[in-house]
Design a protein around this motif. Structure first.
Motif, PDB file in Angstrom:
ATOM      1  N   GLY A 187       0.812  -1.212   0.000  1.00 57.93           N
ATOM      2  CA  GLY A 187       0.000   0.000   0.000  1.00 57.93           C
ATOM      3  C   GLY A 187       0.840   1.254   0.000  1.00 57.93           C
ATOM      4  N   ALA A 188       2.042   1.187   0.556  1.00 57.45           N
ATOM      5  CA  ALA A 188       2.940   2.342   0.575  1.00 57.45           C
ATOM      6  C   ALA A 188       3.379   2.726  -0.830  1.00 57.45           C
ATOM      7  CB  ALA A 188       4.155   2.040   1.448  1.00 57.45           C
ATOM      8  N   PHE A 189       3.259   1.802  -1.782  1.00 50.55           N
ATOM      9  CA  PHE A 189       3.615   2.075  -3.170  1.00 50.55           C
ATOM     10  C   PHE A 189       2.393   2.480  -4.005  1.00 50.55           C
ATOM     11  CE2 PHE A 189       6.970  -0.685  -1.629  1.00 50.55           C
ATOM     12  CZ  PHE A 189       8.119  -0.127  -2.171  1.00 50.55           C
ATOM     13  N   GLY A 190       1.231   2.586  -3.358  1.00 53.84           N
ATOM     14  CA  GLY A 190       0.025   2.966  -4.095  1.00 53.84           C
ATOM     15  C   GLY A 190      -0.851   1.804  -4.492  1.00 53.84           C
ATOM     16  N   ALA A 191      -0.526   0.596  -4.033  1.00 53.47           N
ATOM     17  CA  ALA A 191      -1.362  -0.563  -4.362  1.00 53.47           C
ATOM     18  C   ALA A 191      -2.682  -0.467  -3.603  1.00 53.47           C
ATOM     19  CB  ALA A 191      -0.639  -1.859  -3.999  1.00 53.47           C
ATOM     20  N   THR A 192      -3.795  -0.575  -4.301  1.00 55.33           N
ATOM     21  CA  THR A 192      -5.105  -0.486  -3.678  1.00 55.33           C
ATOM     22  C   THR A 192      -5.510  -1.838  -3.105  1.00 55.33           C
ATOM     23  OG1 THR A 192      -6.220  -1.018  -5.766  1.00 55.33           O
ATOM     24  CG2 THR A 192      -5.798   1.317  -5.298  1.00 55.33           C
ATOM     25  N   SER A 193      -6.626  -1.850  -2.372  1.00 54.54           N
ATOM     26  CA  SER A 193      -7.112  -3.094  -1.791  1.00 54.54           C
ATOM     27  C   SER A 193      -7.455  -4.110  -2.875  1.00 54.54           C
ATOM     28  CB  SER A 193      -8.340  -2.820  -0.916  1.00 54.54           C
ATOM     29  OG  SER A 193      -9.359  -2.169  -1.666  1.00 54.54           O
ATOM     30  N   ALA A 194      -7.918  -3.625  -4.048  1.00 51.45           N
ATOM     31  CA  ALA A 194      -8.236  -4.540  -5.150  1.00 51.45           C
ATOM     32  C   ALA A 194      -6.975  -5.233  -5.663  1.00 51.45           C
ATOM     33  CB  ALA A 194      -8.918  -3.772  -6.282  1.00 51.45           C
ATOM     34  N   ILE A 195      -5.873  -4.503  -5.743  1.00 50.25           N
ATOM     35  CA  ILE A 195      -4.607  -5.096  -6.188  1.00 50.25           C
ATOM     36  C   ILE A 195      -4.115  -6.116  -5.164  1.00 50.25           C
ATOM     37  CG2 ILE A 195      -2.174  -4.601  -6.628  1.00 50.25           C
ATOM     38  CD1 ILE A 195      -3.965  -3.804  -8.932  1.00 50.25           C
ATOM     39  N   ILE A 196      -4.237  -5.788  -3.883  1.00 49.78           N
ATOM     40  CA  ILE A 196      -3.803  -6.713  -2.834  1.00 49.78           C
ATOM     41  C   ILE A 196      -4.634  -7.987  -2.870  1.00 49.78           C
ATOM     42  CG2 ILE A 196      -3.485  -7.032  -0.366  1.00 49.78           C
ATOM     43  CD1 ILE A 196      -1.598  -5.004  -1.642  1.00 49.78           C
ATOM     44  N   ARG A 197      -5.956  -7.844  -3.042  1.00 46.63           N
ATOM     45  CA  ARG A 197      -6.817  -9.040  -3.118  1.00 46.63           C
ATOM     46  C   ARG A 197      -6.431  -9.906  -4.307  1.00 46.63           C
ATOM     47  NH1 ARG A 197     -10.981  -5.368  -1.748  1.00 46.63           N
ATOM     48  NH2 ARG A 197     -11.595  -5.217  -3.947  1.00 46.63           N
ATOM     49  N   ARG A 198      -6.134  -9.267  -5.427  1.00 46.86           N
ATOM     50  CA  ARG A 198      -5.750 -10.016  -6.626  1.00 46.86           C
ATOM     51  C   ARG A 198      -4.447 -10.774  -6.385  1.00 46.86           C
ATOM     52  NH1 ARG A 198      -8.293 -12.367 -10.772  1.00 46.86           N
ATOM     53  NH2 ARG A 198      -7.460 -11.833 -12.821  1.00 46.86           N
ATOM     54  N   ALA A 199      -3.488 -10.117  -5.753  1.00 47.01           N
ATOM     55  CA  ALA A 199      -2.211 -10.769  -5.463  1.00 47.01           C
ATOM     56  C   ALA A 199      -2.404 -11.948  -4.518  1.00 47.01           C
ATOM     57  CB  ALA A 199      -1.229  -9.761  -4.866  1.00 47.01           C
ATOM     58  N   THR A 200      -3.237 -11.760  -3.491  1.00 46.29           N
ATOM     59  CA  THR A 200      -3.519 -12.856  -2.554  1.00 46.29           C
ATOM     60  C   THR A 200      -4.172 -14.017  -3.273  1.00 46.29           C
ATOM     61  OG1 THR A 200      -3.798 -11.245  -0.762  1.00 46.29           O
ATOM     62  CG2 THR A 200      -4.702 -13.448  -0.406  1.00 46.29           C
ATOM     63  N   GLN A 201      -5.056 -13.693  -4.218  1.00 55.31           N
ATOM     64  CA  GLN A 201      -5.727 -14.737  -4.990  1.00 55.31           C
ATOM     65  C   GLN A 201      -4.723 -15.491  -5.852  1.00 55.31           C
ATOM     66  OE1 GLN A 201      -9.030 -13.251  -7.278  1.00 55.31           O
ATOM     67  NE2 GLN A 201      -9.031 -14.995  -8.670  1.00 55.31           N
ATOM     68  N   VAL A 202      -3.795 -14.763  -6.465  1.00 53.77           N
ATOM     69  CA  VAL A 202      -2.784 -15.394  -7.324  1.00 53.77           C
ATOM     70  C   VAL A 202      -1.898 -16.339  -6.513  1.00 53.77           C
ATOM     71  CG1 VAL A 202      -0.710 -14.935  -8.691  1.00 53.77           C
ATOM     72  CG2 VAL A 202      -2.760 -13.551  -9.050  1.00 53.77           C
ATOM     73  N   PHE A 203      -1.509 -15.929  -5.325  1.00 55.98           N
ATOM     74  CA  PHE A 203      -0.593 -16.729  -4.515  1.00 55.98           C
ATOM     75  C   PHE A 203      -1.280 -17.815  -3.704  1.00 55.98           C
ATOM     76  CE2 PHE A 203       2.045 -12.685  -4.512  1.00 55.98           C
ATOM     77  CZ  PHE A 203       2.969 -13.162  -5.419  1.00 55.98           C
ATOM     78  N   SER A 204      -2.613 -17.754  -3.613  1.00 56.82           N
ATOM     79  CA  SER A 204      -3.321 -18.620  -2.674  1.00 56.82           C
ATOM     80  C   SER A 204      -3.036 -20.105  -2.862  1.00 56.82           C
ATOM     81  CB  SER A 204      -4.833 -18.371  -2.763  1.00 56.82           C
ATOM     82  OG  SER A 204      -5.313 -18.696  -4.061  1.00 56.82           O
ATOM     83  N   GLY A 205      -2.841 -20.546  -4.088  1.00 53.07           N
ATOM     84  CA  GLY A 205      -2.602 -21.964  -4.322  1.00 53.07           C
ATOM     85  C   GLY A 205      -1.153 -22.377  -4.179  1.00 53.07           C
ATOM     86  N   LYS A 206      -0.246 -21.399  -4.007  1.00 50.80           N
ATOM     87  CA  LYS A 206       1.178 -21.708  -3.977  1.00 50.80           C
ATOM     88  C   LYS A 206       1.871 -21.314  -2.670  1.00 50.80           C
ATOM     89  CE  LYS A 206       1.293 -23.198  -8.263  1.00 50.80           C
ATOM     90  NZ  LYS A 206       1.651 -24.588  -8.612  1.00 50.80           N
ATOM     91  N   VAL A 207       1.379 -20.245  -2.042  1.00 49.46           N
ATOM     92  CA  VAL A 207       2.044 -19.725  -0.854  1.00 49.46           C
ATOM     93  C   VAL A 207       1.018 -19.527   0.251  1.00 49.46           C
ATOM     94  CG1 VAL A 207       3.400 -17.817   0.099  1.00 49.46           C
ATOM     95  CG2 VAL A 207       3.782 -18.551  -2.261  1.00 49.46           C
ATOM     96  N   ASP A 238      -5.496  -3.970 -13.753  1.00 47.29           N
ATOM     97  CA  ASP A 238      -5.309  -5.290 -13.150  1.00 47.29           C
ATOM     98  C   ASP A 238      -3.844  -5.490 -12.788  1.00 47.29           C
ATOM     99  OD1 ASP A 238      -5.985  -7.712 -12.172  1.00 47.29           O
ATOM    100  OD2 ASP A 238      -6.524  -8.625 -14.084  1.00 47.29           O
ATOM    101  N   LEU A 239      -3.600  -6.505 -11.981  1.00 46.53           N
ATOM    102  CA  LEU A 239      -2.242  -6.862 -11.590  1.00 46.53           C
ATOM    103  C   LEU A 239      -1.539  -7.518 -12.776  1.00 46.53           C
ATOM    104  CD1 LEU A 239      -0.260  -7.118  -9.132  1.00 46.53           C
ATOM    105  CD2 LEU A 239      -1.252  -9.390  -8.779  1.00 46.53           C
ATOM    106  N   MET A 240      -0.391  -6.988 -13.166  1.00 44.43           N
ATOM    107  CA  MET A 240       0.341  -7.504 -14.325  1.00 44.43           C
ATOM    108  C   MET A 240       1.361  -8.570 -13.949  1.00 44.43           C
ATOM    109  SD  MET A 240       1.038  -3.811 -16.144  1.00 44.43           S
ATOM    110  CE  MET A 240       2.109  -4.528 -17.375  1.00 44.43           C
ATOM    111  N   TYR A 241       1.915  -8.450 -12.749  1.00 41.64           N
ATOM    112  CA  TYR A 241       2.991  -9.355 -12.332  1.00 41.64           C
ATOM    113  C   TYR A 241       3.000  -9.410 -10.812  1.00 41.64           C
ATOM    114  CZ  TYR A 241       7.837 -10.934 -11.480  1.00 41.64           C
ATOM    115  OH  TYR A 241       8.966 -11.606 -11.049  1.00 41.64           O
ATOM    116  N   ALA A 242       3.269 -10.584 -10.280  1.00 42.91           N
ATOM    117  CA  ALA A 242       3.336 -10.757  -8.828  1.00 42.91           C
ATOM    118  C   ALA A 242       4.437 -11.759  -8.497  1.00 42.91           C
ATOM    119  CB  ALA A 242       1.996 -11.242  -8.281  1.00 42.91           C
ATOM    120  N   GLU A 243       5.247 -11.405  -7.502  1.00 42.04           N
ATOM    121  CA  GLU A 243       6.336 -12.300  -7.085  1.00 42.04           C
ATOM    122  C   GLU A 243       6.528 -12.205  -5.579  1.00 42.04           C
ATOM    123  OE1 GLU A 243      11.150 -13.048  -7.735  1.00 42.04           O
ATOM    124  OE2 GLU A 243      10.116 -11.392  -8.763  1.00 42.04           O
TER     125      GLU A 243
END
Length: 451
Positions: A187-207, A238-243
Motif C-alpha cells: 500500500g505504501a507504493f500505491g497498491a489499492t485493496s483490489a490489487i492486494i486481493r488479486r495478489a492474494t488470490q494469485v498466490f493462494s494456491g502456492k504460498v 489489473d495486476l500484471m505481475y506478482a512475485e
C-alpha cells in the motif's frame, strides 16, 4: 544705591563667552541624563509559538465582521435530500443555501447528485450566538480528478472555480520487503485493496500468506494506475505481475480465452481444475470423511465432509471457477454456502462467520476468490470450516478429488506470452513506466452569484 562713576569702564561680556558657557552647561546636563539607546533582546520563539501566532493571524484575517473564524464542516447528502437541504444542515440560512446552489449549478447539474456524496464547507457563526451562520467556502469533488470550489469574496459575492487535475497514467513497480503485512507494505507504493486481493488470490494456491510470508521477505507487484498531481490514485488496472518467496507469475490472455490468467516464467498456468483445500491457512484436518461419533449428539453418524480447524475470520477461497447456488442460513450448518462448478462438481461450506464481498445466489466466482470466512455458527463446537463436495448430486470424499495441473502454453500462444513477459521484465528493470498526462490543469473563474 550704586552711583555712576564716569571714570570707571563698564564691565562687558563677550557674546562668544556666553555661547561657550551655555554649551558647557548643556553638555554637563546632557552627560547626566542622556544614555545611548540599548536594543532589548527579543526571546526566540518556539516552533509551537510561531504556529499559534500564525493561526491567530490567519483566523483574525479570515473572520468576517461580526462572525467567528470559519470552521470546516463536512456534509454528506442523505437519501431523498436535495443539495440545498444538505447545505442548510450546516446552519446557514435559506437565502444563503439557495445562492450557493445557484452558483454550483453554473458548472454542475445538481440533479445528478446522489445520496452519499460528501463535500466540505467553511462556516462562520455569529459572535453573539444569535442569527444565522454564513457560508464562507465550499469544496465538492465532481469526478475522479475534478472539483468545484465556492468562495465568498470581501464584497460578499460567491465565486465559483472549477479545477481539473492533471492525471498521469503509469505502470508502478512496487518492490520492497514485507513489514507487518503485504497489504500495508504494498500500500505504501500505491497498491489499492483490489490489487492486494488479486495478489492474494494469485498466490493462494502456492504460498501460505499467513504462515509462509515473514518479515523481510521481498515482494514485487506490477500494476497500472491513473494518479493525480497530488499523488491520489484515481483508478487502477489489473495486476500484471506478482512475485513473492520465489513464486512469480505473469498476467496473460491466450487467444480465444474469455479472461486473463496468470502463468509462471515457462508459460504454465497456475490455475488448476480444483484445489484440494479451500483454505490458504488452517491448523489441521480435525475430522475426515466417514462414520464418526458426533461431538454434540454422541451418536455414531456419517460425516459427509471434511472439517478444517482454523481461527474465526480465516478467508475461505473458491476451489475452482463457478456460480454461487446458495448463500443462506441452513440449520446445523449455520451460515451455509454452495457453489456449482464444471464437470458436475459442487462444493459446500458450513459454520461460516460471514460471506465475502458481493457473494449471493447467482454470483459468478473465480478460483482463489475469497467467498467467505471461517466461523462457528450453527451446531459447532468451535471455529472450523465444514467442507463438502458433490459429484452429480452425490456427496463424495473431498480427499478423493485430485488436482490437475494447469495448462501449458504452446505454439502461437507461447510466442505471444514470451513477448509479453519480455515487456513486463523490461518495465521491472527500469522501475516502472509513465505515460503523458491526459488532462491539463484548468482553473477558471465562472459567473459569480451575489449572496
Amino acid at each position: 544705591m550704586a552711583q555712576f562713576d564716569p571714570r570707571r569702564q563698564p564691565t562687558r561680556f563677550a557674546p562668544h563667552l556666553l555661547t561657550a558657557a551655555a554649551a558647557l552647561t548643556v553638555a554637563m546636563l546632557a552627560g547626566r541624563v542622556y544614555q545611548p539607546a540599548q536594543a532589548a533582546e527579543v526571546p526566540e520563539l518556539t516552533s509551537q509559538q510561531v504556529a499559534n501566532l500564525e493561526a491567530r493571524a490567519f483566523a483574525s484575517a479570515n473572520a468576517p465582521e461580526g462572525l467567528t473564524a470559519p470552521e470546516a464542516v463536512n456534509v454528506q447528502i442523505r437519501k431523498g435530500e436535495t443539495f440545498e437541504q444538505a447545505v442548510r444542515r450546516t446552519g446557514i440560512g435559506e437565502a444563503d443555501a439557495h445562492a450557493v446552489a445557484e452558483t454550483i449549478s453554473n458548472a454542475f447539474d445538481l440533479a445528478d447528485l446522489r445520496a452519499g456524496l460528501k463535500f466540505e464547507t467553511a462556516i462562520s457563526k455569529p459572535r453573539g450566538g444569535m442569527g444565522e451562520a454564513r457560508l464562507i467556502g465550499l469544496t465538492m469533488r465532481t469526478g475522479p480528478a475534478s472539483q468545484l470550489t465556492v468562495s465568498r469574496s470581501f464584497d460578499g459575492a460567491l465565486r465559483l472555480r472549477a479545477l481539473d487535475e492533471k492525471v498521469t497514467h503509469e505502470i508502478v513497480v512496487a518492490h520492497g520487503t514485507v513489514n507487518s503485512s503485504l497489504a500495508s507494505s504494498a500500500g505504501a507504493f500505491g497498491a489499492t485493496s483490489a490489487i492486494i486481493r488479486r495478489a492474494t488470490q494469485v498466490f493462494s494456491g502456492k504460498v501460505d500468506m499467513r504462515r509462509d510470508v515473514r518479515g523481510a521477505d521481498e515482494f514485487t507487484l506490477v500494476f497500472d494506475r491513473s494518479v493525480t498531481e497530488q499523488g491520489r490514485t484515481v483508478s487502477t488496472g489489473d495486476l500484471m505481475y506478482a512475485e513473492i518467496k520465489g513464486q512469480a507469475f505473469y498476467r496473460f490472455k491466450p487467444a480465444g480465452a474469455r479472461e486473463t490468467a496468470y502463468f509462471d516464467a515457462s508459460g504454465k498456468n497456475l490455475k488448476t481444475t480444483a484445489m484440494r483445500a479451500p483454505l490458504a491457512t488452517f491448523r489441521r484436518i480435525s475430522s475426515g470423511f466417514g462414520v464418526r461419533v458426533h461431538p454434540l449428539s454422541g451418536f455414531r453418524k456419517m460425516h459427509q465432509g471434511m472439517d478444517y480447524a482454523a481461527v474465526t475470520g480465516t478467508p475461505v477461497v473458491a476451489p475452482a471457477d463457478g456460480v454461487v447456488v446458495e448463500a443462506r442460513r441452513w440449520g446445523g450448518y449455520g451460515n451455509w454456502l454452495r457453489i456449482r462448478h464444471s464437470n458436475g462438481l459442487e462444493t459446500g461450506y458450513g459454520h461460516l462467520s460471514r460471506y465475502g464481498s458481493g457473494i449471493r445466489a447467482g454470483q459468478r466466482v473465480s478460483q482463489g476468490q475469497i467467498v467467505a470466512y471461517v466461523g462457528t455458527t450453527g451446531a459447532s463446537t468451535g471455529p472450523h470450516l465444514h467442507y463438502e463436495i458433490w459429484r452429480n448430486g452425490q456427496r463424495i470424499n473431498p480427499a478423493s478429488v485430485r488436482t490437475s495441473e494447469g495448462t501449458v502454453l504452446a505454439g502461437a500462444d507461447l510466442a505471444a506470452f514470451r513477448a509479453e513477459k519480455a515487456r513486463i521484465d523490461r518495465i521491472i528493470a527500469q522501475g516502472g513506466e509513465r505515460k503523458p498526462a491526459t488532462m491539463q490543469a484548468d482553473v477558471q473563474g465562472l459567473r459569480p452569484a451575489r449572496g
